[in-house]
Design a protein around this motif. Structure first.
Motif, PDB file in Angstrom:
ATOM      1  N   GLY A  16       0.762  -1.236   0.000  1.00  0.00           N
ATOM      2  CA  GLY A  16       0.000   0.000   0.000  1.00  0.00           C
ATOM      3  C   GLY A  16       0.796   1.291   0.000  1.00  0.00           C
ATOM      4  O   GLY A  16       0.227   2.380   0.122  1.00  0.00           O
ATOM      5  N   GLY A  18       2.423   2.501  -2.496  1.00  0.00           N
ATOM      6  CA  GLY A  18       2.262   3.188  -3.775  1.00  0.00           C
ATOM      7  C   GLY A  18       3.269   2.800  -4.846  1.00  0.00           C
ATOM      8  O   GLY A  18       3.477   3.558  -5.799  1.00  0.00           O
ATOM      9  N   LYS A  19       3.856   1.602  -4.720  1.00  0.00           N
ATOM     10  CA  LYS A  19       4.827   1.150  -5.732  1.00  0.00           C
ATOM     11  C   LYS A  19       4.179   1.092  -7.115  1.00  0.00           C
ATOM     12  O   LYS A  19       4.706   1.645  -8.082  1.00  0.00           O
ATOM     13  CB  LYS A  19       5.378  -0.248  -5.359  1.00  0.00           C
ATOM     14  N   SER A  20       3.048   0.406  -7.217  1.00  0.00           N
ATOM     15  CA  SER A  20       2.382   0.278  -8.525  1.00  0.00           C
ATOM     16  C   SER A  20       1.938   1.639  -9.028  1.00  0.00           C
ATOM     17  O   SER A  20       2.034   1.932 -10.234  1.00  0.00           O
ATOM     18  CB  SER A  20       1.170  -0.649  -8.414  1.00  0.00           C
ATOM     19  N   SER A  21       1.466   2.469  -8.118  1.00  0.00           N
ATOM     20  CA  SER A  21       1.001   3.799  -8.519  1.00  0.00           C
ATOM     21  C   SER A  21       2.145   4.646  -9.071  1.00  0.00           C
ATOM     22  O   SER A  21       1.963   5.390 -10.040  1.00  0.00           O
ATOM     23  CB  SER A  21       0.356   4.505  -7.324  1.00  0.00           C
ATOM     24  N   VAL A  32      -4.784   6.025 -10.220  1.00  0.00           N
ATOM     25  CA  VAL A  32      -6.128   5.593  -9.829  1.00  0.00           C
ATOM     26  C   VAL A  32      -6.215   5.506  -8.309  1.00  0.00           C
ATOM     27  O   VAL A  32      -5.269   5.080  -7.647  1.00  0.00           O
ATOM     28  CB  VAL A  32      -6.535   4.242 -10.471  1.00  0.00           C
ATOM     29  N   GLU A  33      -7.346   5.935  -7.771  1.00  0.00           N
ATOM     30  CA  GLU A  33      -7.535   5.935  -6.314  1.00  0.00           C
ATOM     31  C   GLU A  33      -7.626   4.511  -5.765  1.00  0.00           C
ATOM     32  O   GLU A  33      -7.280   4.270  -4.613  1.00  0.00           O
ATOM     33  CB  GLU A  33      -8.821   6.690  -5.937  1.00  0.00           C
ATOM     34  N   SER A  37      -3.997  -4.310  -5.118  1.00  0.00           N
ATOM     35  CA  SER A  37      -2.773  -4.832  -4.525  1.00  0.00           C
ATOM     36  C   SER A  37      -2.130  -5.827  -5.500  1.00  0.00           C
ATOM     37  O   SER A  37      -2.812  -6.664  -6.089  1.00  0.00           O
ATOM     38  CB  SER A  37      -3.133  -5.527  -3.211  1.00  0.00           C
ATOM     39  N   THR A  38      -0.823  -5.682  -5.677  1.00  0.00           N
ATOM     40  CA  THR A  38      -0.113  -6.522  -6.646  1.00  0.00           C
ATOM     41  C   THR A  38       0.009  -7.963  -6.152  1.00  0.00           C
ATOM     42  O   THR A  38       0.252  -8.199  -4.971  1.00  0.00           O
ATOM     43  CB  THR A  38       1.285  -5.920  -6.905  1.00  0.00           C
ATOM     44  N   GLY A  64       3.929  -6.033  -2.096  1.00  0.00           N
ATOM     45  CA  GLY A  64       4.367  -5.724  -0.745  1.00  0.00           C
ATOM     46  C   GLY A  64       3.885  -6.694   0.317  1.00  0.00           C
ATOM     47  O   GLY A  64       4.428  -6.726   1.432  1.00  0.00           O
ATOM     48  N   LYS A 120       3.326   9.527  -1.260  1.00  0.00           N
ATOM     49  CA  LYS A 120       2.099  10.156  -0.747  1.00  0.00           C
ATOM     50  C   LYS A 120       2.412  11.519  -0.130  1.00  0.00           C
ATOM     51  O   LYS A 120       1.800  11.950   0.844  1.00  0.00           O
ATOM     52  CB  LYS A 120       1.351   9.240   0.245  1.00  0.00           C
ATOM     53  N   ASP A 122       1.639  14.209  -1.095  1.00  0.00           N
ATOM     54  CA  ASP A 122       0.486  15.129  -1.178  1.00  0.00           C
ATOM     55  C   ASP A 122      -0.324  15.139   0.116  1.00  0.00           C
ATOM     56  O   ASP A 122      -1.110  16.057   0.344  1.00  0.00           O
ATOM     57  CB  ASP A 122      -0.425  14.716  -2.353  1.00  0.00           C
ATOM     58  N   ALA A 150       2.520   9.897  -6.346  1.00  0.00           N
ATOM     59  CA  ALA A 150       1.984   9.304  -7.573  1.00  0.00           C
ATOM     60  C   ALA A 150       0.696  10.011  -7.956  1.00  0.00           C
ATOM     61  O   ALA A 150       0.322  10.049  -9.122  1.00  0.00           O
ATOM     62  CB  ALA A 150       1.737   7.809  -7.366  1.00  0.00           C
TER      63      ALA A 150
END
Ligand code: GTP
Ligand code: MG
Length: 170
Positions: A16, A18-21, A32-33, A37-38, A64, A120, A122, A150
């Motif tokens: 969670g 944000g690796k994929s993001s 995408v919000e 999960s990978t 993860g 994150k 932001d 991301a």
């Protein structure tokens, strides 16, 4: 030279963070919000041009979830670069990131470039990991740190560009 340099890059970090993001922002420019999960790992590639040279990143976006931990060496072994991701709003993910760095430094190739992404960025009002704390850790361990988002795209291309720059200098 005009040759394309292939560079294996792995993303590691807690679930969670944000690796994929980060990868999707870098590769397709989208966020995408409700990113799923990978499972296992996902593969992407993207070319970056720096100083007249091209680096083709072959990116392994790992899962993860702890049950996939034993797969990680397949992805970081022989990697030119690793991006270890934590979530600035979750200090447990920073602790987990330090564990990944330890594992990479103990088991990975000694010349793997390691970047630390405090993702994150932001969500400043929810911050749990200070920039100072992360910067001190990064300096002490020879990593370079960038706080990324991301969601807003802040510093996302930059972190990959910085890696590409370092790869073309060797
Ligand atoms: P695993 O595949 O389970 O290891 O997770 P992951 O590290 O790939 O995280 P993922 O990219 O799936 O993101 C998890 C959640 O965080 C998703 O709901 C994303 O939308 C959200 N997220 C990712 N990056 C950011 C970011 O920079 N800012 C904000 N606000 N949310 C983010
Ligand atoms: Mg993922």
């Amino acid at each position: 030279s005009n040759q394309i340099k292939n560079a294996k890059l792995v993303l590691l970090g807690d679930v969670g963070t944000g690796k994929s993001s980060l990868v999707l922002r870098f590769v397709i420019g989208q966020f995408v919000e409700f990113q799923q999960s990978t499972i296992g790992a996902a593969f992407f590639s993207q070319v970056v041009s720096v100083n007249g040279e091209s680096v083709k990143f072959e990116i392994w976006d790992t899962a993860g979830q702890e049950r996939y931990h034993s797969l990680a060496p397949m992805y970081y072994r022989g990697a030119a670069a690793a991006v270890v991701v934590y979530d600035i709003t979750n200090s447990a993910t920073f602790t987990r990131a330090k564990k990944w760095v330890q594992e990479l430094q103990a088991q990975g190739s000694s010349n793997t470039i390691i970047a630390l992404a405090g993702n994150k960025a932001d969500l400043l009002e929810a911050r749990q990991v200070t920039t100072e704390e992360a910067q001190t850790y990064a300096q002490d361990n020879g990593l370079y740190l960038m706080e990324t988002s991301a969601k807003t795209a802040i510093n996302v291309n930059d972190i990959f560009y910085e890696i590409a720059k370092r790869l073309t200098q060797v």
